[in-house]
Design a protein around this motif. Structure first.
Motif, PDB file in Angstrom:
ATOM      1  N   TYR A  45       0.829  -1.217   0.000  1.00 57.09           N
ATOM      2  CA  TYR A  45       0.000   0.000   0.000  1.00 57.09           C
ATOM      3  C   TYR A  45       0.860   1.262   0.000  1.00 57.09           C
ATOM      4  O   TYR A  45       0.543   2.231  -0.692  1.00 57.09           O
ATOM      5  CB  TYR A  45      -0.972  -0.005   1.181  1.00 57.09           C
ATOM      6  N   PHE A  48       2.469   1.457  -3.676  1.00 58.33           N
ATOM      7  CA  PHE A  48       1.614   1.556  -4.858  1.00 58.33           C
ATOM      8  C   PHE A  48       0.245   2.159  -4.590  1.00 58.33           C
ATOM      9  O   PHE A  48      -0.480   2.457  -5.537  1.00 58.33           O
ATOM     10  CB  PHE A  48       1.444   0.172  -5.500  1.00 58.33           C
ATOM     11  N   GLY A  49      -0.136   2.306  -3.344  1.00 64.86           N
ATOM     12  CA  GLY A  49      -1.443   2.864  -3.021  1.00 64.86           C
ATOM     13  C   GLY A  49      -2.505   1.809  -2.836  1.00 64.86           C
ATOM     14  O   GLY A  49      -3.493   2.033  -2.160  1.00 64.86           O
ATOM     15  N   LYS A  51      -4.166  -2.338  -4.392  1.00 72.21           N
ATOM     16  CA  LYS A  51      -4.296  -3.342  -5.447  1.00 72.21           C
ATOM     17  C   LYS A  51      -4.678  -2.699  -6.782  1.00 72.21           C
ATOM     18  O   LYS A  51      -4.099  -3.015  -7.816  1.00 72.21           O
ATOM     19  CB  LYS A  51      -5.347  -4.372  -5.026  1.00 72.21           C
ATOM     20  N   ARG A  52      -5.650  -1.793  -6.755  1.00 66.79           N
ATOM     21  CA  ARG A  52      -6.130  -1.204  -8.004  1.00 66.79           C
ATOM     22  C   ARG A  52      -5.052  -0.364  -8.685  1.00 66.79           C
ATOM     23  O   ARG A  52      -4.883  -0.421  -9.904  1.00 66.79           O
ATOM     24  CB  ARG A  52      -7.375  -0.350  -7.746  1.00 66.79           C
ATOM     25  N   GLN A  53      -4.327   0.410  -7.899  1.00 70.89           N
ATOM     26  CA  GLN A  53      -3.267   1.233  -8.483  1.00 70.89           C
ATOM     27  C   GLN A  53      -2.162   0.353  -9.079  1.00 70.89           C
ATOM     28  O   GLN A  53      -1.627   0.662 -10.145  1.00 70.89           O
ATOM     29  CB  GLN A  53      -2.693   2.194  -7.431  1.00 70.89           C
ATOM     30  N   LEU A  54      -1.861  -0.746  -8.399  1.00 69.67           N
ATOM     31  CA  LEU A  54      -0.855  -1.673  -8.917  1.00 69.67           C
ATOM     32  C   LEU A  54      -1.372  -2.350 -10.193  1.00 69.67           C
ATOM     33  O   LEU A  54      -0.616  -2.537 -11.149  1.00 69.67           O
ATOM     34  CB  LEU A  54      -0.480  -2.712  -7.858  1.00 69.67           C
ATOM     35  N   ASP A  56      -3.407  -0.994 -12.385  1.00 68.24           N
ATOM     36  CA  ASP A  56      -3.293   0.007 -13.450  1.00 68.24           C
ATOM     37  C   ASP A  56      -1.866   0.092 -13.975  1.00 68.24           C
ATOM     38  O   ASP A  56      -1.647   0.172 -15.191  1.00 68.24           O
ATOM     39  CB  ASP A  56      -3.766   1.384 -12.965  1.00 68.24           C
ATOM     40  N   LEU A  57      -0.892   0.061 -13.080  1.00 70.25           N
ATOM     41  CA  LEU A  57       0.516   0.071 -13.506  1.00 70.25           C
ATOM     42  C   LEU A  57       0.864  -1.191 -14.285  1.00 70.25           C
ATOM     43  O   LEU A  57       1.566  -1.134 -15.295  1.00 70.25           O
ATOM     44  CB  LEU A  57       1.440   0.205 -12.291  1.00 70.25           C
ATOM     45  N   SER A 119     -11.527   3.269 -16.594  1.00 73.72           N
ATOM     46  CA  SER A 119     -10.081   3.241 -16.802  1.00 73.72           C
ATOM     47  C   SER A 119      -9.661   2.045 -17.652  1.00 73.72           C
ATOM     48  O   SER A 119      -8.894   2.183 -18.605  1.00 73.72           O
ATOM     49  CB  SER A 119      -9.355   3.220 -15.456  1.00 73.72           C
TER      50      SER A 119
END
Length: 192
Positions: A45, A48-49, A51-54, A56-57, A119
């Motif tokens: 967290y 990457f912030g 699960k969702r942000q990871l 997207d990356l 997204s």
């Protein structure tokens, strides 16, 4: 308390991409990601912030790899139809050689999310647009060279090729061998 484990964010994104590709977004837990990356959930967290942000990356990374692969395949030398045939064969063989039969992360994500996630929809549509544009440019090259009839709409043929590739990527997840995919490839190229 020990020192936090060091990790390379680029490597972590690559590893996460493989997990999402294998399991899908919904079946991938933050704990699974943390275990795969060899870090604690808190570090996941923090870095990457979430699960969702990871995801997207990871999706962006996947799309970069795919764009590079398609570009390289289509820029090969030789007649246009043969370049297209080789490119489609490489994609089919790659999918069939994958022991996990993961198919295409972008298409898998489109199927998982549908249009419920703006997204993902935007990223997948962008990839489809770029791929179709690359096909269209190659087909127009073939028209200029006299390989492909100028009476055929290059944009429509590019859409046909795009649909062929996306269908093949899905079929590659379940086909036991190359026979059906080779028939699809040969017929598609013959239609040009």
């Amino acid at each position: 308390m020990g020192r936090p484990k060091e990790f390379d964010p680029d490597t972590a994104v690559e590893q996460a991409m493989r997990v999402f590709w294998r399991q899908g977004y919904g079946a991938t837990t933050p704990q699974c990601l943390a275990d795969t990356l060899g870090i604690g959930k808190g570090s996941l967290y923090n870095a990457f912030g979430g699960k969702r942000q990871l995801f997207d990356l990871a999706m962006r990374r996947y799309l970069e790899i795919q764009a590079s692969t398609v570009k390289e395949l289509l820029e090969d030398s030789g007649p246009v139809k043969e370049r297209l045939r080789r490119a489609l064969h490489v994609l089919a063989e790659t999918d069939l050689a994958d022991p996990g039969r993961r198919g295409c992360l972008a298409m898998n994500s489109a199927a998982e999310f549908g249009v419920t996630d703006e997204s993902v929809t935007t990223q997948v549509r962008g990839m489809l647009d770029r791929t179709e544009d690359a096909f269209q440019a190659l087909l127009e090259e073939g028209q200029r060279a006299g390989e492909i009839s100028t009476g055929r709409d290059a944009k429509a043929l590019a859409s046909l090729l795009l649909n062929t590739v996306t269908g093949m990527r899905l079929m590659g997840r379940v086909e036991p061998g190359t026979d059906r995919l080779v028939r699809v490839i040969d017929t598609t190229i013959d239609l040009l």
